[in-house]
Design a protein around this motif. Structure first.
Motif, PDB file in Angstrom:
ATOM      1  N   ASP A  77      -1.340   4.720   5.389  1.00 21.06           N
ATOM      2  CA  ASP A  77      -1.664   5.386   6.663  1.00 21.06           C
ATOM      3  C   ASP A  77      -3.012   4.912   7.191  1.00 21.06           C
ATOM      4  O   ASP A  77      -3.183   4.656   8.376  1.00 21.06           O
ATOM      5  CB  ASP A  77      -1.716   6.910   6.480  1.00 21.06           C
ATOM      6  N   LEU A  82       0.856  -1.191   0.000  1.00 18.02           N
ATOM      7  CA  LEU A  82       0.000   0.000   0.000  1.00 18.02           C
ATOM      8  C   LEU A  82       0.890   1.238   0.000  1.00 18.02           C
ATOM      9  O   LEU A  82       1.938   1.253   0.649  1.00 18.02           O
ATOM     10  CB  LEU A  82      -0.886   0.027   1.251  1.00 18.02           C
ATOM     11  N   PHE A  83       0.451   2.263  -0.722  1.00 18.64           N
ATOM     12  CA  PHE A  83       1.235   3.501  -0.789  1.00 18.64           C
ATOM     13  C   PHE A  83       0.393   4.694  -0.351  1.00 18.64           C
ATOM     14  O   PHE A  83      -0.845   4.640  -0.366  1.00 18.64           O
ATOM     15  CB  PHE A  83       1.751   3.718  -2.219  1.00 18.64           C
ATOM     16  N   GLY A  84       1.108   5.769   0.013  1.00 21.35           N
ATOM     17  CA  GLY A  84       0.470   7.041   0.328  1.00 21.35           C
ATOM     18  C   GLY A  84      -0.563   6.916   1.426  1.00 21.35           C
ATOM     19  O   GLY A  84      -0.370   6.195   2.407  1.00 21.35           O
ATOM     20  N   ARG A  85      -1.694   7.599   1.236  1.00 19.99           N
ATOM     21  CA  ARG A  85      -2.724   7.640   2.276  1.00 19.99           C
ATOM     22  C   ARG A  85      -3.306   6.263   2.565  1.00 19.99           C
ATOM     23  O   ARG A  85      -3.836   6.024   3.653  1.00 19.99           O
ATOM     24  CB  ARG A  85      -3.824   8.634   1.907  1.00 19.99           C
ATOM     25  N   ARG A 143       1.884  -1.434   5.387  1.00 16.23           N
ATOM     26  CA  ARG A 143       2.193  -1.132   3.989  1.00 16.23           C
ATOM     27  C   ARG A 143       2.691  -2.338   3.211  1.00 16.23           C
ATOM     28  O   ARG A 143       2.936  -2.252   1.994  1.00 16.23           O
ATOM     29  CB  ARG A 143       3.193   0.029   3.879  1.00 16.23           C
ATOM     30  N   LEU A 196      -2.153   1.965  -5.641  1.00 19.86           N
ATOM     31  CA  LEU A 196      -1.520   3.266  -5.810  1.00 19.86           C
ATOM     32  C   LEU A 196      -2.570   4.373  -5.810  1.00 19.86           C
ATOM     33  O   LEU A 196      -3.333   4.499  -6.772  1.00 19.86           O
ATOM     34  CB  LEU A 196      -0.761   3.283  -7.145  1.00 19.86           C
ATOM     35  N   PRO A 197      -2.646   5.179  -4.759  1.00 21.57           N
ATOM     36  CA  PRO A 197      -3.597   6.302  -4.767  1.00 21.57           C
ATOM     37  C   PRO A 197      -3.127   7.379  -5.752  1.00 21.57           C
ATOM     38  O   PRO A 197      -2.030   7.259  -6.301  1.00 21.57           O
ATOM     39  CB  PRO A 197      -3.554   6.797  -3.324  1.00 21.57           C
ATOM     40  N   PRO A 198      -3.944   8.419  -5.995  1.00 20.85           N
ATOM     41  CA  PRO A 198      -3.533   9.458  -6.942  1.00 20.85           C
ATOM     42  C   PRO A 198      -2.117   9.964  -6.647  1.00 20.85           C
ATOM     43  O   PRO A 198      -1.750  10.174  -5.495  1.00 20.85           O
ATOM     44  CB  PRO A 198      -4.579  10.554  -6.738  1.00 20.85           C
ATOM     45  N   MET A 199      -1.339  10.133  -7.721  1.00 16.79           N
ATOM     46  CA  MET A 199       0.093  10.406  -7.587  1.00 16.79           C
ATOM     47  C   MET A 199       0.381  11.893  -7.672  1.00 16.79           C
ATOM     48  O   MET A 199      -0.307  12.635  -8.332  1.00 16.79           O
ATOM     49  CB  MET A 199       0.815   9.684  -8.728  1.00 16.79           C
ATOM     50  N   PHE A 233       4.606   9.150  -7.334  1.00 15.52           N
ATOM     51  CA  PHE A 233       5.104   9.640  -6.044  1.00 15.52           C
ATOM     52  C   PHE A 233       3.895   9.986  -5.192  1.00 15.52           C
ATOM     53  O   PHE A 233       2.836  10.353  -5.727  1.00 15.52           O
ATOM     54  CB  PHE A 233       5.924  10.931  -6.209  1.00 15.52           C
ATOM     55  N   TRP A 263      -1.915  14.480   3.171  1.00 19.46           N
ATOM     56  CA  TRP A 263      -1.445  13.996   1.879  1.00 19.46           C
ATOM     57  C   TRP A 263      -1.804  15.020   0.821  1.00 19.46           C
ATOM     58  O   TRP A 263      -2.909  15.567   0.846  1.00 19.46           O
ATOM     59  CB  TRP A 263      -2.080  12.650   1.547  1.00 19.46           C
TER      60      TRP A 263
END
Lengths: 79, 149
Positions: free
Chosen positions: A12, A6-9, A17, A73-76, B120, B132
């Protein structure tokens, strides 16, 4: 056994992760994740969340081989 | 061509010097340096996460596209990951071409891509907690400028 990243928010929100989860395909994996954590299941299906299997983006369904790496992958946002 | 991620601060001037060295057929080098903003005290640390392997490959693909589209001779991209203090460089882009227009446009194209589509994830730490950061509408429309041409 798929390796789930899991990445980003999303990391969390889940509180982890990197985890190994038994699943034969992406739908099964989503169901297993949602059963363990319904809010995470909803977030993973949310708008803008992409999925990569073995570092290649996939749309829709995918079969998972043993040891497949599945990344949500949430919005980058770089730069 | 090179794309690299680093968790250490880098010195943009040294990268420009190295990029310009030994070029006899390059008429133009354009560079862009993105710095972390303090946002008037709202941001004390910016934290950037990448997906190692996937992130470099995804940027590499868009660099290949930029090389072909603008007829570039060379590109270097260095991107920070991890915790970044205000004032530190986050991203460095350099493009080399025979003439300036291609170098400028390719640099602009690459930054629009990096801001909205590169893998990223950016988190801002500040006195008010953490949040975020996702691409703004402006970031998205900047990137679509290049789709129509």
């Amino acid at each position: 056994m798929a390796r789930v990243l899991l990445f980003g928010r999303l990391a969390d929100q889940a509180g982890w992760r990197d985890r190994r989860i038994e699943a034969d395909d992406l739908a099964g994996l989503r169901a297993a994740l949602a059963a363990a954590d319904p809010e995470l299941g909803e977030a993973l299906a949310g708008p803008g969340v992409q999925v990569a299997v073995d570092k290649v983006l996939v749309r829709g369904e995918a079969v998972l081989t043993a040891g497949a790496e599945v990344a949500f992958l949430p919005p980058m946002s770089g730069g | 061509m090179s794309v690299s991620l680093t968790d250490r601060p880098f010195e943009p001037g040294a990268l420009v010097t190295a990029f310009c060295a030994g070029r006899e057929e390059t008429g133009a080098v354009a560079t862009f340096v993105g710095l972390a903003r303090a946002e008037k005290g709202r941001a004390t640390v910016l934290e950037l996460e990448a997906y190692p392997g996937f992130t470099e490959a995804a940027i590499g693909e868009i660099v290949d596209a930029a090389m072909r589209r603008f007829g570039l001779q060379d590109v270097v991209i260095v991107h920070r990951v991890g915790r970044i203090a205000p004032g530190e460089a986050i991203v460095f882009v350099a493009t080399a071409a025979g003439h300036r227009r291609e170098a400028f446009e390719a640099c602009d194209f690459l930054m629009d891509y990096l801001k909205s589509r590169a893998p990223f994830w950016k988190k801002e730490h500040g006195p008010g907690g953490v949040r975020w950061i996702e691409p703004t509408d402006r970031d998205r429309t900047d990137a679509t400028r290049w789709d129509q041409e």
